[in-house]
Design a protein around this motif. Structure first.
Motif, PDB file in Angstrom:
ATOM      1  N   GLU A 277     -27.438 -11.716 -65.032  1.00 32.45           N
ATOM      2  CA  GLU A 277     -28.311 -11.017 -65.978  1.00 32.45           C
ATOM      3  C   GLU A 277     -27.502  -9.800 -66.401  1.00 32.45           C
ATOM      4  O   GLU A 277     -26.872  -9.142 -65.561  1.00 32.45           O
ATOM      5  CB  GLU A 277     -29.632 -10.630 -65.341  1.00 32.45           C
ATOM      6  CG  GLU A 277     -30.475 -11.813 -64.892  1.00 32.45           C
ATOM      7  CD  GLU A 277     -30.765 -12.828 -65.990  1.00 32.45           C
ATOM      8  OE1 GLU A 277     -30.925 -12.422 -67.169  1.00 32.45           O
ATOM      9  OE2 GLU A 277     -30.816 -14.028 -65.678  1.00 32.45           O
TER      10      GLU A 277
ATOM     11  N   ALA B 148     -26.139  -6.688 -64.634  1.00 32.13           N
ATOM     12  CA  ALA B 148     -27.298  -6.027 -64.040  1.00 32.13           C
ATOM     13  C   ALA B 148     -27.791  -6.761 -62.790  1.00 32.13           C
ATOM     14  O   ALA B 148     -28.453  -6.179 -61.942  1.00 32.13           O
ATOM     15  CB  ALA B 148     -28.432  -5.920 -65.059  1.00 32.13           C
ATOM     16  N   GLU B 149     -27.462  -8.051 -62.699  1.00 28.14           N
ATOM     17  CA  GLU B 149     -27.860  -8.854 -61.535  1.00 28.14           C
ATOM     18  C   GLU B 149     -26.969 -10.086 -61.480  1.00 28.14           C
ATOM     19  O   GLU B 149     -26.592 -10.642 -62.512  1.00 28.14           O
ATOM     20  CB  GLU B 149     -29.330  -9.268 -61.666  1.00 28.14           C
ATOM     21  CG  GLU B 149     -29.885  -9.988 -60.456  1.00 28.14           C
ATOM     22  CD  GLU B 149     -31.366 -10.325 -60.600  1.00 28.14           C
ATOM     23  OE1 GLU B 149     -32.074 -10.223 -59.593  1.00 28.14           O
ATOM     24  OE2 GLU B 149     -31.803 -10.698 -61.717  1.00 28.14           O
TER      25      GLU B 149
ATOM     26  N   THR C 239     -27.910 -10.085 -55.870  1.00 32.86           N
ATOM     27  CA  THR C 239     -28.098  -8.642 -55.838  1.00 32.86           C
ATOM     28  C   THR C 239     -28.296  -8.110 -57.243  1.00 32.86           C
ATOM     29  O   THR C 239     -27.714  -8.613 -58.196  1.00 32.86           O
ATOM     30  CB  THR C 239     -26.897  -7.919 -55.175  1.00 32.86           C
ATOM     31  OG1 THR C 239     -27.204  -6.519 -55.057  1.00 32.86           O
ATOM     32  CG2 THR C 239     -25.609  -8.084 -55.959  1.00 32.86           C
ATOM     33  N   VAL C 240     -29.144  -7.103 -57.347  1.00 33.21           N
ATOM     34  CA  VAL C 240     -29.200  -6.287 -58.549  1.00 33.21           C
ATOM     35  C   VAL C 240     -27.995  -5.365 -58.464  1.00 33.21           C
ATOM     36  O   VAL C 240     -27.515  -5.053 -57.379  1.00 33.21           O
ATOM     37  CB  VAL C 240     -30.527  -5.489 -58.607  1.00 33.21           C
ATOM     38  CG1 VAL C 240     -30.535  -4.481 -59.737  1.00 33.21           C
ATOM     39  CG2 VAL C 240     -31.703  -6.451 -58.741  1.00 33.21           C
TER      40      VAL C 240
ATOM     41  N   THR D  66     -34.588  -4.532 -70.258  1.00 37.37           N
ATOM     42  CA  THR D  66     -35.686  -4.810 -69.332  1.00 37.37           C
ATOM     43  C   THR D  66     -36.668  -5.813 -69.926  1.00 37.37           C
ATOM     44  O   THR D  66     -37.215  -6.647 -69.209  1.00 37.37           O
ATOM     45  CB  THR D  66     -36.410  -3.499 -68.952  1.00 37.37           C
ATOM     46  OG1 THR D  66     -35.457  -2.630 -68.332  1.00 37.37           O
ATOM     47  CG2 THR D  66     -37.563  -3.743 -67.997  1.00 37.37           C
TER      48      THR D  66
ATOM     49  N   ILE E 208     -35.546  -6.205 -65.145  1.00 34.68           N
ATOM     50  CA  ILE E 208     -34.839  -5.283 -64.253  1.00 34.68           C
ATOM     51  C   ILE E 208     -34.996  -3.873 -64.805  1.00 34.68           C
ATOM     52  O   ILE E 208     -34.750  -3.624 -65.986  1.00 34.68           O
ATOM     53  CB  ILE E 208     -33.353  -5.666 -64.133  1.00 34.68           C
ATOM     54  CG1 ILE E 208     -33.229  -7.074 -63.542  1.00 34.68           C
ATOM     55  CG2 ILE E 208     -32.599  -4.648 -63.282  1.00 34.68           C
ATOM     56  CD1 ILE E 208     -31.846  -7.679 -63.654  1.00 34.68           C
TER      57      ILE E 208
ATOM     58  N   ASP F 102     -34.904  -0.343 -60.200  1.00 30.47           N
ATOM     59  CA  ASP F 102     -34.216  -1.422 -59.472  1.00 30.47           C
ATOM     60  C   ASP F 102     -32.732  -1.121 -59.329  1.00 30.47           C
ATOM     61  O   ASP F 102     -32.141  -1.341 -58.273  1.00 30.47           O
ATOM     62  CB  ASP F 102     -34.361  -2.757 -60.213  1.00 30.47           C
ATOM     63  CG  ASP F 102     -35.792  -3.242 -60.321  1.00 30.47           C
ATOM     64  OD1 ASP F 102     -36.575  -2.983 -59.388  1.00 30.47           O
ATOM     65  OD2 ASP F 102     -36.117  -3.872 -61.340  1.00 30.47           O
ATOM     66  N   THR F 103     -32.110  -0.644 -60.397  1.00 32.97           N
ATOM     67  CA  THR F 103     -30.662  -0.473 -60.378  1.00 32.97           C
ATOM     68  C   THR F 103     -30.217   0.769 -59.626  1.00 32.97           C
ATOM     69  O   THR F 103     -29.115   0.787 -59.077  1.00 32.97           O
ATOM     70  CB  THR F 103     -30.064  -0.437 -61.800  1.00 32.97           C
ATOM     71  OG1 THR F 103     -30.444   0.759 -62.464  1.00 32.97           O
ATOM     72  CG2 THR F 103     -30.490  -1.641 -62.610  1.00 32.97           C
TER      73      THR F 103
ATOM     74  N   ALA G 161     -29.352   0.042 -56.115  1.00 33.04           N
ATOM     75  CA  ALA G 161     -28.477  -1.118 -55.958  1.00 33.04           C
ATOM     76  C   ALA G 161     -27.013  -0.701 -55.789  1.00 33.04           C
ATOM     77  O   ALA G 161     -26.622   0.403 -56.166  1.00 33.04           O
ATOM     78  CB  ALA G 161     -28.626  -2.015 -57.187  1.00 33.04           C
TER      79      ALA G 161
ATOM     80  N   ARG H 196     -34.305 -14.052 -64.323  1.00 31.02           N
ATOM     81  CA  ARG H 196     -33.869 -13.351 -63.110  1.00 31.02           C
ATOM     82  C   ARG H 196     -32.798 -14.247 -62.507  1.00 31.02           C
ATOM     83  O   ARG H 196     -32.938 -15.477 -62.475  1.00 31.02           O
ATOM     84  CB  ARG H 196     -35.030 -13.129 -62.136  1.00 31.02           C
ATOM     85  CG  ARG H 196     -36.020 -12.073 -62.589  1.00 31.02           C
ATOM     86  CD  ARG H 196     -35.401 -10.704 -62.928  1.00 31.02           C
ATOM     87  NE  ARG H 196     -34.689 -10.044 -61.854  1.00 31.02           N
ATOM     88  CZ  ARG H 196     -35.168  -9.054 -61.113  1.00 31.02           C
ATOM     89  NH1 ARG H 196     -36.390  -8.586 -61.335  1.00 31.02           N
ATOM     90  NH2 ARG H 196     -34.432  -8.518 -60.163  1.00 31.02           N
TER      91      ARG H 196
END
Length: 182
Positions: free
Chosen positions: A7, A26-27, A45-46, A63, A68, A72-73, A76, A158
């Motif tokens: 992502e 981002a992920e 993982t994010v 988003t 995300i 969330d970030t 991370a 996701r």
């Protein structure tokens, strides 16, 4: 075989010096898939995204697409902290993804290079390319492909959900045409 999905904050992985906007991972998710279709390992993982883009503006996380958030970030790991793990999991492997040849793998290679890593894979299996060949009519998004193949995709956009759905889709396709590349 390794199935993976990214992502991102956009589709342009080129740096500003290459004429791009440079978007970020981002992920990321990677699952190990046996030829039987069994998932034997899963990792995701994010990733902490830089707050500011190359122009000094606030990075658009997108988003609205993947859900995300900045919250969330912020907790991370950074891309530099996870890039080695990603490269180690995929190097030398058969890599499977939906649009892996035209998006995920080129984006990933550029992101890994910025973190000082390289990636060489044994070959790719692109479920998007296969879906177009096996089902030439209709939409070929991951959601549409899963529906057409009788699969359910819960949590689209996701990385882990998309990776697990892609693993199921690849297994269904392989039942018809085998595990050969593309």
């Amino acid at each position: 075989m390794q199935v993976f999905d990214l992502e991102t904050t956009g589709a342009d992985f080129r740096s500003p010096t290459q004429g791009g906007d440079r978007h970020y991972v981002a992920e990321v998710a990677i699952v190990t898939l046996a030829e039987s279709g069994a998932v034997t390992d899963r990792w995701s993982t994010v990733v902490r995204v830089p707050l500011h883009d190359a122009d000094g503006g606030l990075t658009d996380l997108h988003t609205r697409i993947h859900g995300i958030t900045w919250g969330d970030t912020l907790a991370a790991p950074t891309w530099r902290e996870v890039a080695g793990e990603v490269a180690d999991r995929l190097t030398g492997e058969v890599v499977i993804g939906h649009n892996v040849d035209r998006f995920d793998l080129p984006f990933l290679r550029a992101a890994l290079a910025r973190a000082g890593h390289t990636l060489t894979v044994a070959r790719t299996v692109d479920t998007l390319t296969r879906d177009r060949a096996l089902r030439p009519v209709g939409s070929h998004t991951l959601t549409a492909a899963c529906k057409a193949w009788g699969l359910t995709l819960t949590g689209a956009h996701r990385a882990l959900a998309d990776t697990l759905a892609t693993a199921d889709l690849a297994t269904r396709q392989a039942a018809l045409i085998g595990w050969g590349g593309r």
